[in-house]
Scaffold this motif. Sequence first.
Motif, PDB file in Angstrom:
ATOM      1  N   ALA A   1       0.822  -1.198   0.000  1.00  0.00           N
ATOM      2  CA  ALA A   1       0.000   0.000   0.000  1.00  0.00           C
ATOM      3  C   ALA A   1       0.858   1.250   0.000  1.00  0.00           C
ATOM      4  CB  ALA A   1      -0.913  -0.008   1.217  1.00  0.00           C
ATOM      5  N   CYS A   2       1.994   1.169   0.702  1.00  0.00           N
ATOM      6  CA  CYS A   2       2.825   2.363   0.791  1.00  0.00           C
ATOM      7  C   CYS A   2       3.662   2.544  -0.465  1.00  0.00           C
ATOM      8  CB  CYS A   2       3.770   2.271   1.979  1.00  0.00           C
ATOM      9  SG  CYS A   2       2.884   2.024   3.469  1.00  0.00           S
ATOM     10  N   GLY A   3       4.229   1.428  -0.927  1.00  0.00           N
ATOM     11  CA  GLY A   3       5.132   1.503  -2.073  1.00  0.00           C
ATOM     12  C   GLY A   3       4.430   2.095  -3.266  1.00  0.00           C
ATOM     13  N   ASP A   4       3.762   1.238  -4.016  1.00  0.00           N
ATOM     14  CA  ASP A   4       2.937   1.841  -5.066  1.00  0.00           C
ATOM     15  C   ASP A   4       1.523   1.343  -4.899  1.00  0.00           C
ATOM     16  OD1 ASP A   4       5.025   0.187  -7.508  1.00  0.00           O
ATOM     17  OD2 ASP A   4       4.215  -0.489  -5.613  1.00  0.00           O
ATOM     18  N   GLY A   5       0.797   2.112  -4.131  1.00  0.00           N
ATOM     19  CA  GLY A   5      -0.527   1.714  -3.688  1.00  0.00           C
ATOM     20  C   GLY A   5      -1.507   1.471  -4.818  1.00  0.00           C
TER      21      GLY A   5
ATOM     22  N   TRP B   1      -0.954   3.750  16.888  1.00  0.00           N
ATOM     23  CA  TRP B   1      -0.429   3.137  15.673  1.00  0.00           C
ATOM     24  C   TRP B   1      -1.468   2.990  14.571  1.00  0.00           C
ATOM     25  CZ3 TRP B   1       2.226  -0.871  19.290  1.00  0.00           C
ATOM     26  CH2 TRP B   1       3.413  -0.324  19.779  1.00  0.00           C
ATOM     27  N   GLY B   2      -2.616   2.428  14.939  1.00  0.00           N
ATOM     28  CA  GLY B   2      -3.648   2.198  13.927  1.00  0.00           C
ATOM     29  C   GLY B   2      -4.077   3.499  13.269  1.00  0.00           C
ATOM     30  N   ALA B   3      -4.281   4.528  14.092  1.00  0.00           N
ATOM     31  CA  ALA B   3      -4.691   5.817  13.554  1.00  0.00           C
ATOM     32  C   ALA B   3      -3.599   6.404  12.658  1.00  0.00           C
ATOM     33  CB  ALA B   3      -5.015   6.771  14.702  1.00  0.00           C
ATOM     34  N   MET B   4      -2.341   6.170  13.035  1.00  0.00           N
ATOM     35  CA  MET B   4      -1.244   6.693  12.223  1.00  0.00           C
ATOM     36  C   MET B   4      -1.177   5.982  10.868  1.00  0.00           C
ATOM     37  SD  MET B   4       1.645   7.046  15.177  1.00  0.00           S
ATOM     38  CE  MET B   4       2.937   7.769  14.185  1.00  0.00           C
ATOM     39  N   VAL B   5      -1.406   4.660  10.885  1.00  0.00           N
ATOM     40  CA  VAL B   5      -1.421   3.930   9.611  1.00  0.00           C
ATOM     41  C   VAL B   5      -2.532   4.485   8.725  1.00  0.00           C
ATOM     42  CG1 VAL B   5      -1.858   1.693   8.533  1.00  0.00           C
ATOM     43  CG2 VAL B   5      -0.452   1.822  10.577  1.00  0.00           C
ATOM     44  N   SER B   6      -3.674   4.759   9.329  1.00  0.00           N
ATOM     45  CA  SER B   6      -4.795   5.272   8.557  1.00  0.00           C
ATOM     46  C   SER B   6      -4.465   6.640   7.948  1.00  0.00           C
ATOM     47  CB  SER B   6      -6.022   5.318   9.452  1.00  0.00           C
ATOM     48  OG  SER B   6      -6.744   6.488   9.290  1.00  0.00           O
ATOM     49  N   GLU B   7      -3.759   7.454   8.713  1.00  0.00           N
ATOM     50  CA  GLU B   7      -3.325   8.753   8.180  1.00  0.00           C
ATOM     51  C   GLU B   7      -2.379   8.545   6.996  1.00  0.00           C
ATOM     52  OE1 GLU B   7      -1.514  11.389  11.129  1.00  0.00           O
ATOM     53  OE2 GLU B   7      -0.385  12.286   9.496  1.00  0.00           O
ATOM     54  N   GLY B   8      -1.507   7.533   7.124  1.00  0.00           N
ATOM     55  CA  GLY B   8      -0.565   7.239   6.051  1.00  0.00           C
ATOM     56  C   GLY B   8      -1.257   6.739   4.788  1.00  0.00           C
ATOM     57  N   VAL B   9      -2.349   6.008   4.971  1.00  0.00           N
ATOM     58  CA  VAL B   9      -3.068   5.502   3.808  1.00  0.00           C
ATOM     59  C   VAL B   9      -3.691   6.654   3.028  1.00  0.00           C
ATOM     60  CG1 VAL B   9      -5.076   4.151   3.111  1.00  0.00           C
ATOM     61  CG2 VAL B   9      -3.467   3.229   4.771  1.00  0.00           C
ATOM     62  N   ARG B  10      -4.167   7.661   3.764  1.00  0.00           N
ATOM     63  CA  ARG B  10      -4.730   8.823   3.081  1.00  0.00           C
ATOM     64  C   ARG B  10      -3.668   9.552   2.267  1.00  0.00           C
ATOM     65  NH1 ARG B  10      -7.288  10.242   8.082  1.00  0.00           N
ATOM     66  NH2 ARG B  10      -5.800  11.928   8.299  1.00  0.00           N
ATOM     67  N   ASN B  11      -2.429   9.504   2.747  1.00  0.00           N
ATOM     68  CA  ASN B  11      -1.338  10.154   2.021  1.00  0.00           C
ATOM     69  C   ASN B  11      -0.419   9.066   1.495  1.00  0.00           C
ATOM     70  OD1 ASN B  11      -2.053  12.944   2.902  1.00  0.00           O
ATOM     71  ND2 ASN B  11      -1.674  12.008   4.883  1.00  0.00           N
ATOM     72  N   SER B  12      -0.954   8.255   0.573  1.00  0.00           N
ATOM     73  CA  SER B  12      -0.276   7.007   0.236  1.00  0.00           C
ATOM     74  C   SER B  12       1.079   7.229  -0.429  1.00  0.00           C
ATOM     75  CB  SER B  12      -1.164   6.143  -0.643  1.00  0.00           C
ATOM     76  OG  SER B  12      -1.574   6.885  -1.763  1.00  0.00           O
ATOM     77  N   ALA B  13       1.319   8.421  -0.956  1.00  0.00           N
ATOM     78  CA  ALA B  13       2.616   8.652  -1.585  1.00  0.00           C
ATOM     79  C   ALA B  13       3.721   8.822  -0.531  1.00  0.00           C
ATOM     80  CB  ALA B  13       2.553   9.887  -2.476  1.00  0.00           C
ATOM     81  N   LYS B  14       3.329   9.074   0.730  1.00  0.00           N
ATOM     82  CA  LYS B  14       4.322   9.278   1.794  1.00  0.00           C
ATOM     83  C   LYS B  14       4.432   7.995   2.611  1.00  0.00           C
ATOM     84  CE  LYS B  14       4.127  13.665   0.600  1.00  0.00           C
ATOM     85  NZ  LYS B  14       3.373  13.399  -0.628  1.00  0.00           N
ATOM     86  N   TRP B  15       5.279   7.094   2.133  1.00  0.00           N
ATOM     87  CA  TRP B  15       5.308   5.744   2.690  1.00  0.00           C
ATOM     88  C   TRP B  15       5.657   5.697   4.165  1.00  0.00           C
ATOM     89  CZ3 TRP B  15       9.988   4.350   4.723  1.00  0.00           C
ATOM     90  CH2 TRP B  15      11.083   5.117   4.324  1.00  0.00           C
ATOM     91  N   TRP B  16       6.454   6.666   4.623  1.00  0.00           N
ATOM     92  CA  TRP B  16       6.963   6.561   5.988  1.00  0.00           C
ATOM     93  C   TRP B  16       5.882   6.772   7.048  1.00  0.00           C
ATOM     94  CZ3 TRP B  16       8.266  10.210   2.388  1.00  0.00           C
ATOM     95  CH2 TRP B  16       7.808  11.494   2.611  1.00  0.00           C
ATOM     96  N   ILE B  17       4.812   7.453   6.693  1.00  0.00           N
ATOM     97  CA  ILE B  17       3.803   7.754   7.720  1.00  0.00           C
ATOM     98  C   ILE B  17       3.122   6.485   8.213  1.00  0.00           C
ATOM     99  CG2 ILE B  17       1.696   9.056   8.213  1.00  0.00           C
ATOM    100  CD1 ILE B  17       2.581  11.066   6.165  1.00  0.00           C
ATOM    101  N   SER B  18       2.862   5.536   7.317  1.00  0.00           N
ATOM    102  CA  SER B  18       2.182   4.324   7.770  1.00  0.00           C
ATOM    103  C   SER B  18       3.132   3.145   8.001  1.00  0.00           C
ATOM    104  CB  SER B  18       1.087   3.929   6.768  1.00  0.00           C
ATOM    105  OG  SER B  18       1.630   3.871   5.471  1.00  0.00           O
ATOM    106  N   THR B  19       4.270   3.148   7.342  1.00  0.00           N
ATOM    107  CA  THR B  19       5.152   1.979   7.453  1.00  0.00           C
ATOM    108  C   THR B  19       5.650   1.762   8.876  1.00  0.00           C
ATOM    109  OG1 THR B  19       5.864   2.333   5.200  1.00  0.00           O
ATOM    110  CG2 THR B  19       7.221   0.895   6.542  1.00  0.00           C
ATOM    111  N   PHE B  20       6.141   2.835   9.504  1.00  0.00           N
ATOM    112  CA  PHE B  20       6.755   2.647  10.820  1.00  0.00           C
ATOM    113  C   PHE B  20       5.752   2.262  11.899  1.00  0.00           C
ATOM    114  CE2 PHE B  20       9.900   5.267   8.527  1.00  0.00           C
ATOM    115  CZ  PHE B  20      10.925   4.343   8.542  1.00  0.00           C
ATOM    116  N   PRO B  21       4.606   2.944  11.999  1.00  0.00           N
ATOM    117  CA  PRO B  21       3.626   2.425  12.971  1.00  0.00           C
ATOM    118  C   PRO B  21       3.165   1.018  12.619  1.00  0.00           C
ATOM    119  CG  PRO B  21       2.742   4.297  11.735  1.00  0.00           C
ATOM    120  CD  PRO B  21       4.201   4.224  11.432  1.00  0.00           C
TER     121      PRO B  21
END
Lengths: 552, 280
Positions: free
Chosen positions: A20-24, B229-249
């Motif tokens: 999902a993060c890489g190329d979603g 963590w879960g909420a942070m992953v969800s924030e990262g999914v909304r900004n899917s081009a920014k991989w680091w926001i969801s990957t680390f949590p």
Amino acid sequence: MKRFLALLLCVLMVVALLAACGDGTQGNVQGNVQSDAQDSGESSDQAGSTTVVIGGQSDLVTLDPGNMYEPYANMISYAAYDMLYRVQTGTMGTPEPSVATDYTVDDSGLVYTFKLRDDVVFASGNPLTAKDVVWSVNRVLNMKESNAYTLIKIVDKVEATDDYTVVFTLTEPDASFLVKLTSNAYCILDSELVKEHGGSDSGGDTAKEWLDNNSAGSGPYIIESWTPQEQLVLQKNPNYWGEAKNIDTIIFREMTSVDAQITALKNGDVDIILGLNTETAKQLEGVDGITIANGPTALMTFLVMSRDEALSPEMSNPKVQEAVRYALDYEGYLALGGEGCTVPLNFVQQGFSGGLTRDLSTDGRDLDKAKALMEEAGYADGFDITLTCASNNSEGLEWTTIAQKVQQDLAEININVKIETLETTLVYEKMRDATMPFYIMFWSPDYYDINNQTAAFLPGVGEDGTAYGNRTKWERTPDNEILWELANQVQVETDEAVRAQLSEQLQQEYAKDNPLAFILQHPKTFAFNSNVFDNVTYNDLCKIELCELNVK
Amino acid sequence: MKVLKELLMQKNIMFKVGLFIFFAWILIAILAPVLSPFDPINDQDIVRKFEAPSSEHWFGTDELGRDVFSRVLYASRVSITCGLITVLISLVVGVFFGGLAGYIGGVVDDVMMRFSEMIQSFPPLILAMVIAAALGPNISNSVLAMAIIWWPNYARLTRSIVISIKGNDYVTASRVLGATHTRILGKELLPNSVGSMVVMCTLDLGNAILMFSGLSFLGLGIQPPVPEWGAMVSEGVRNSAKWWISTFPGLAIFTVAIGANFIGDGLRDYLDPKMRRTIG
């Protein structure tokens, strides 16, 4: 066994996450691309003809101009039909002559007389005359169950005095009449043709079904076919009376997923996509041959602070509300909202008559002033308040993000904000019941004129929570009577320069005391293939201006 | 002490890894204020939003310019605490309920166990979502929602243990000696279930943290701006081009869950004599 399951689950989760993060986009796109390829096989460039494909998610439920009310309605109605006045390209509802050449209005402000062009023909070849205008308006006037009726009910009667003169008589003076005239409710239909298919100007109209799949207008395109939720095909009108563009076919393809739209644009399957917002657009930044553009919308996001002391004795204090306006870090919200955002001074959007933006150099964040106001109100030590935040977003800007910024901004003046996120529908319900002391909301008008704004934001307006006067329990009092006086003048003033001046004065008075804090006016973000187009124009009424599209 | 030593003497390397990961996270949770370079909530810096990982912001920054590294560290406090509380509530309620049902038996047992099965027959995450949404989304309600769907597992386990040993001679002896029901249940029956309960708790801890993150991901757990963590992953999914926001949590959830599972497995191997023999 359990260990394996747990392990498997965790591994799957991480894989899914990385994917999902890489190329979603990869996963769900493949299916789409294939189906696109199939589609484009039949529809794209046959010898010598130019086809443009637009991808997006419209909410069209009908193509009958007399029944349309959806946000994307006018994108289609402008392509297939003409009105007496149309929206000037790239503006927020500014009317300009179209089928009408000019108009006169009598002193009472009730009688509008329009002169029509004599060279307009329908796609069928029939000439467009005053009787078509009268017939079309009467048709909608007799369709009271239609949503479009709300914009036409201001018309008391309409008459043709000769073949090229139409006289409208209104039920009350309305300076926004020309603006309303630019909407689909006033589309001019080919009366002869529509009558053949069940059309009637005296009630009992049954032409909707036919008009859903055909058009009877004089616009540059004709509706060839429409499959709801799939695609809409427009063909060039061979009998177009104006200056034709170089596109033969426009296909609007319904694409629910933004990721699918983005990939389709990258692959060249579509030429324009509409589903972007400021965040998703970043996936297209720097991609060769793709231009990201934005156009102004009338969508505003703001904080609502109830005047109801029972909800919060502190937050309902006008001085505290003023302090909140001075404590907000507007520059920060502009950065959050992205390019094209502006901060409106208050309830009139930029683009409307006299719409003002907040001057951030003099009227921006001023913590000293905010603290002084808090002290004056007797809350120098601050207080606790709950900020209700629907799980919603304004053009991609999540309200929870705004809420967290507000929380930090207000902490500077000792207001301790607790954020409460709720389902959007639940928040709407509570908003109408006026039971929240402090919440985030957005607003987009029904028609593009300041009159729509005054009807929603003046003190005391809106019975049963239909508008913000009632929703905030902001009463109409002798103190704010000036707002009503000015608004009443704006309502009927037909001289645009005078009206803009009155509007500015109204906003300045409004700024002195109101229960709202306007944060942002948002842009609409879209993208197009820059190998196909030099430019794609946008206005909030029509969205993409199909009539202006011209390929390279 | 002897038990712990024996535990660690096992060949089970997974158990040790799990123990290491889990206690590392507990240490991180306790020491979060010391370890975090930034304040997880108040260090907003809009100008520097969405920065990729760098030497200053190890895990990058999020949409409000906050340090993702600090937020991941702080989030461990919420997630681990909530997981623990959920498991503890479920344990207490489940043991009480199941012990009673198993001990009394008959119709009472039937009614009580059908009730717990009724709860189990719902898909757990859906039921938790419904309860959390109905009660209003906040942290205590989502913990409550999870406890409600979780306790029947403990009730069933306790009941089966109680039933299997309540006919034993020492229980009968105790009853003949005139012990009260409370005493029999509390002193003779329930202590025998401790081993199984410990295993189940550790195994469940990971699952509970996972589910809590799931609820927060869906917007039903913790309220912003508290990091989770879960909420942070969800924030990262909304900004899917920014991989680091969801990957680390996401990785944090993964490591805690897997750590707890390894521990649970190791404990089970140790406490279950049959298993111990086969593992050797």
